[in-house]
Design a protein around this motif. Structure first.
Motif, mmCIF file in Angstrom:
data_model
loop_
_atom_site.group_PDB
_atom_site.id
_atom_site.type_symbol
_atom_site.label_atom_id
_atom_site.label_comp_id
_atom_site.label_asym_id
_atom_site.label_seq_id
_atom_site.Cartn_x
_atom_site.Cartn_y
_atom_site.Cartn_z
ATOM 1 N N ARG A 26 0.849 -1.185 0.000
ATOM 2 C CA ARG A 26 0.000 0.000 0.000
ATOM 3 C C ARG A 26 0.887 1.238 0.000
ATOM 4 O O ARG A 26 1.710 1.434 0.888
ATOM 5 C CB ARG A 26 -0.904 0.005 1.242
ATOM 6 N N LYS A 27 0.696 2.086 -0.979
ATOM 7 C CA LYS A 27 1.455 3.333 -1.035
ATOM 8 C C LYS A 27 0.746 4.437 -0.275
ATOM 9 O O LYS A 27 1.364 5.383 0.214
ATOM 10 C CB LYS A 27 1.654 3.744 -2.498
ATOM 11 N N TYR A 28 -0.596 4.300 -0.178
ATOM 12 C CA TYR A 28 -1.403 5.313 0.507
ATOM 13 C C TYR A 28 -2.275 4.614 1.553
ATOM 14 O O TYR A 28 -3.503 4.485 1.372
ATOM 15 C CB TYR A 28 -2.280 6.066 -0.490
ATOM 16 N N PRO A 29 -1.700 4.134 2.644
ATOM 17 C CA PRO A 29 -2.461 3.318 3.612
ATOM 18 C C PRO A 29 -3.581 4.074 4.324
ATOM 19 O O PRO A 29 -4.466 3.443 4.896
ATOM 20 C CB PRO A 29 -1.374 2.877 4.607
ATOM 21 N N ASP A 30 -3.564 5.409 4.307
ATOM 22 C CA ASP A 30 -4.619 6.171 4.966
ATOM 23 C C ASP A 30 -5.869 6.342 4.098
ATOM 24 O O ASP A 30 -6.886 6.844 4.568
ATOM 25 C CB ASP A 30 -4.092 7.548 5.373
ATOM 26 N N ARG A 31 -5.778 5.940 2.850
ATOM 27 C CA ARG A 31 -6.926 6.098 1.955
ATOM 28 C C ARG A 31 -7.817 4.853 1.986
ATOM 29 O O ARG A 31 -7.424 3.791 2.471
ATOM 30 C CB ARG A 31 -6.429 6.318 0.513
ATOM 31 N N LYS A 32 -9.015 4.991 1.404
ATOM 32 C CA LYS A 32 -9.931 3.858 1.274
ATOM 33 C C LYS A 32 -9.412 2.920 0.184
ATOM 34 O O LYS A 32 -9.109 3.360 -0.933
ATOM 35 C CB LYS A 32 -11.337 4.346 0.913
ATOM 36 N N LEU A 33 -9.335 1.641 0.525
ATOM 37 C CA LEU A 33 -8.769 0.650 -0.397
ATOM 38 C C LEU A 33 -9.813 0.199 -1.416
ATOM 39 O O LEU A 33 -10.938 -0.162 -1.064
ATOM 40 C CB LEU A 33 -8.276 -0.566 0.392
ATOM 41 N N VAL A 34 -9.422 0.200 -2.689
ATOM 42 C CA VAL A 34 -10.252 -0.323 -3.777
ATOM 43 C C VAL A 34 -9.489 -1.472 -4.419
ATOM 44 O O VAL A 34 -8.466 -1.253 -5.068
ATOM 45 C CB VAL A 34 -10.562 0.764 -4.839
ATOM 46 N N ARG A 35 -9.967 -2.680 -4.209
ATOM 47 C CA ARG A 35 -9.281 -3.857 -4.756
ATOM 48 C C ARG A 35 -9.804 -4.135 -6.158
ATOM 49 O O ARG A 35 -10.998 -4.350 -6.366
ATOM 50 C CB ARG A 35 -9.499 -5.068 -3.847
ATOM 51 N N PHE A 36 -8.886 -4.157 -7.097
ATOM 52 C CA PHE A 36 -9.230 -4.284 -8.518
ATOM 53 C C PHE A 36 -8.629 -5.565 -9.079
ATOM 54 O O PHE A 36 -7.409 -5.691 -9.174
ATOM 55 C CB PHE A 36 -8.715 -3.044 -9.267
ATOM 56 N N TRP A 37 -9.482 -6.514 -9.458
ATOM 57 C CA TRP A 37 -9.009 -7.750 -10.095
ATOM 58 C C TRP A 37 -9.076 -7.581 -11.607
ATOM 59 O O TRP A 37 -10.062 -7.058 -12.144
ATOM 60 C CB TRP A 37 -9.901 -8.934 -9.707
ATOM 61 N N HIS A 38 -8.053 -8.052 -12.272
ATOM 62 C CA HIS A 38 -8.060 -8.033 -13.745
ATOM 63 C C HIS A 38 -7.360 -9.282 -14.257
ATOM 64 O O HIS A 38 -6.763 -10.036 -13.489
ATOM 65 C CB HIS A 38 -7.378 -6.771 -14.266
ATOM 66 N N ARG A 39 -7.438 -9.490 -15.570
ATOM 67 C CA ARG A 39 -6.922 -10.739 -16.160
ATOM 68 C C ARG A 39 -5.662 -10.539 -16.995
ATOM 69 O O ARG A 39 -5.183 -11.472 -17.611
ATOM 70 C CB ARG A 39 -8.007 -11.384 -17.034
ATOM 71 N N TRP A 40 -5.134 -9.325 -17.052
ATOM 72 C CA TRP A 40 -3.994 -9.055 -17.907
ATOM 73 C C TRP A 40 -2.692 -9.521 -17.273
ATOM 74 O O TRP A 40 -2.519 -9.484 -16.046
ATOM 75 C CB TRP A 40 -3.889 -7.567 -18.213
ATOM 76 N N GLN A 41 -1.752 -9.903 -18.155
ATOM 77 C CA GLN A 41 -0.417 -10.293 -17.709
ATOM 78 C C GLN A 41 0.618 -9.694 -18.657
ATOM 79 O O GLN A 41 0.276 -9.110 -19.686
ATOM 80 C CB GLN A 41 -0.285 -11.822 -17.689
ATOM 81 N N GLY A 42 1.871 -9.873 -18.324
ATOM 82 C CA GLY A 42 2.956 -9.433 -19.198
ATOM 83 C C GLY A 42 2.916 -7.934 -19.427
ATOM 84 O O GLY A 42 2.695 -7.141 -18.505
ATOM 85 N N ASP A 43 3.107 -7.544 -20.685
ATOM 86 C CA ASP A 43 3.153 -6.117 -21.016
ATOM 87 C C ASP A 43 1.815 -5.435 -20.747
ATOM 88 O O ASP A 43 1.774 -4.253 -20.368
ATOM 89 C CB ASP A 43 3.540 -5.953 -22.485
ATOM 90 N N TRP A 44 0.705 -6.189 -20.926
ATOM 91 C CA TRP A 44 -0.607 -5.594 -20.679
ATOM 92 C C TRP A 44 -0.744 -5.188 -19.205
ATOM 93 O O TRP A 44 -1.328 -4.155 -18.885
ATOM 94 C CB TRP A 44 -1.705 -6.588 -21.043
ATOM 95 N N GLU A 45 -0.211 -6.033 -18.315
ATOM 96 C CA GLU A 45 -0.314 -5.734 -16.885
ATOM 97 C C GLU A 45 0.438 -4.444 -16.539
ATOM 98 O O GLU A 45 0.005 -3.670 -15.678
ATOM 99 C CB GLU A 45 0.238 -6.910 -16.066
ATOM 100 N N LYS A 46 1.551 -4.209 -17.236
ATOM 101 C CA LYS A 46 2.300 -2.975 -17.003
ATOM 102 C C LYS A 46 1.478 -1.739 -17.388
ATOM 103 O O LYS A 46 1.525 -0.699 -16.719
ATOM 104 C CB LYS A 46 3.604 -2.998 -17.801
#
Length: 444
Positions: A26-46
């Protein structure tokens, strides 16, 4: 009781593994967490990470943390397990095919409940109709695209010129293009294909160029075995016979065709004219920038053809019914799609070579600058804006229907049945499945 405990333990373990699959701190632990699942890998994930970073830096209320959940159909199973287990993501990117089934089973949030009046006006009045319809189920919006997909023809300019033809003056009818494709085939001394001049398949897509399409009416009446669909399938079978079914099969077996890598057969000259999606424009830019090529819509048949026909699919954002941070998920979704700022969002679509959800994004200055450098993408925008570009039927058993269509085409192309028999069987099996589902209490 023991079995229930075992399943509960496995469920909890799967949810935990999926939910904590990323080691991203977590880079911003004081903020509200939004967990985002996705299916991309490799260059797409970047590329996805760049968009997430841009959102997190744009405001100080939420922190989106992406988690890659690859696995095709299994990602849908993981999503369901997360919802049932009480620990779902707040937002997930999923293929459009699974959306009606998830919505019909009550797993998804009606996104209209998260929209402001301004959001509703922009989305329901300004988005491309086929893209909007793909995210709808029974009149409610359960999915908004951040990367719709369409198909068109990629043309190897040098090979066309070498064969004595003008790449900028290709036949305007499907029959004419197929005739040219046969002339572009190349064979070795044993008669085996060494280069395929034209490769077209996928009757679910091609049917829209014949004024058809595999549809199911709201009352469950299937429109599958229709004259238009039969013409499309008959054309695929007839053209494959001219080239030779076994010859094409052997040729395709030797191709290394991995998406997102530099192995696409078209890049290496094995295919002169081929049918593929808009994401290949970005792949060619990265891996074969010096290749001269054109992208054109598939021309319609001479008789009764409907130009710029197409079938939209792709990646859609969904919010689980039990998501803990729906407001944050919607803010991120607006940020990415361009509902909030079309010109800013154009940058995100360009990262992955994705189709925008609305003309407002497509016509923005940023998108137009990218389009000027990548003019091949224009063919997909032309198809997307066409009234002949359609969404798949919004039915819970859409995956079942898609499997039937693929099987029907495969059986017909192999010569196991005639195209007419293939479509008759398709419609018969769909009706049998529909009636069985209704007898069990399902809508369709």
């Amino acid at each position: 009781m023991k079995r229930i405990l075992v399943w509960a333990s496995l469920l909890a373990l799967v949810v935990f593994i999926v939910a904590t699959g990323s080691s991203t701190p977590r880079k911003y632990p004081d903020r509200k967490l939004v967990r985002f699942w996705h299916r991309w890998q490799g260059d797409w994930e970047k590329q996805v990470q760049k968009i997430v970073d841009a959102f997190n830096e744009s405001q100080d209320q939420y922190e989106v943390v992406p988690v890659s959940v690859p696995g095709g159909g299994s990602s849908e199973a993981k999503f369901i397990l997360g919802v049932i287990g009480g620990d779902p993501p707040d937002l997930m990117s999923m293929g459009s095919g699974g959306l009606p089934n998830l919505a019909s089973n009550g797993f998804l949030t009606d996104l209209g409940t998260l929209m402001s009046p301004e959001d509703k006006k922009r989305f329901f009045e300004e988005s491309y109709p086929s893209i909007r319809e793909t995210g709808m189920y029974e009149g409610k919006c359960y999915g908004v695209t951040i990367g719709a997909d369409l198909m068109a023809l990629y043309v190897n300019v040098q090979q066309i010129r070498d064969a004595g033809y003008d790449p900028d003056n290709l036949p305007k009818t499907l029959e004419g293009l197929e005739e040219l494709g046969l002339k572009l085939n190349r064979y070795d001394k044993q008669g085996n294909l060494t280069r395929l001049g034209l490769l077209i398949n996928d009757v679910s897509y091609l049917a829209h160029l014949y004024g058809g399409g595999f549809d199911v009416l709201p009352d469950g009446t299937p429109k599958l075995d229709t004259p238009q669909n039969l013409r499309a399938l008959q054309n695929i079978v007839d053209f494959r016979k001219k080239v030779g079914f076994d010859n094409v099969l052997r040729f395709q077996a030797g191709l290394n065709d991995i998406e997102g890598a530099a192995s696409w057969a078209f890049m290496h000259g094995d295919l002169t004219i081929t049918y593929d999606g808009q994401w290949r424009v970005e792949e060619l830019r990265k891996f074969k920038p010096d290749m001269e090529y054109r992208v054109i819509p598939i021309p319609p048949p001479a008789q009764g053809g409907t130009p710029l026909g197409g079938l939209v699919g792709g990646n859609y954002m969904i919010v689980p019914i039990s998501a803990k941070q729906k407001e944050g998920a919607w803010e991120f979704l607006k940020f990415w799609t361009g509902l909030e700022n079309p010109d800013r969002a154009a940058t995100f679509y360009n990262l992955g070579g994705w189709l925008p959800y609305s003309p407002a994004v497509a016509n923005s200055p940023t998108f137009q600058r990218w389009l000027k450098a990548n003019p091949q993408f224009q063919a997909f925008l032309d198809i997307l804006a066409s009234p002949n570009c359609k969404a798949a039927p919004s039915i819970p058993n859409l995956s079942f229907l898609n499997d039937l269509i693929v099987r029907a085409e495969d059986q017909a192309v192999r010569g196991a049945v005639t195209p007419k028999q293939a479509l008759e069987t398709l419609q018969k099996r769909f009706i049998e499945e529909r009636d069985k589902r209704r007898s069990l209490g399902y809508d369709q």
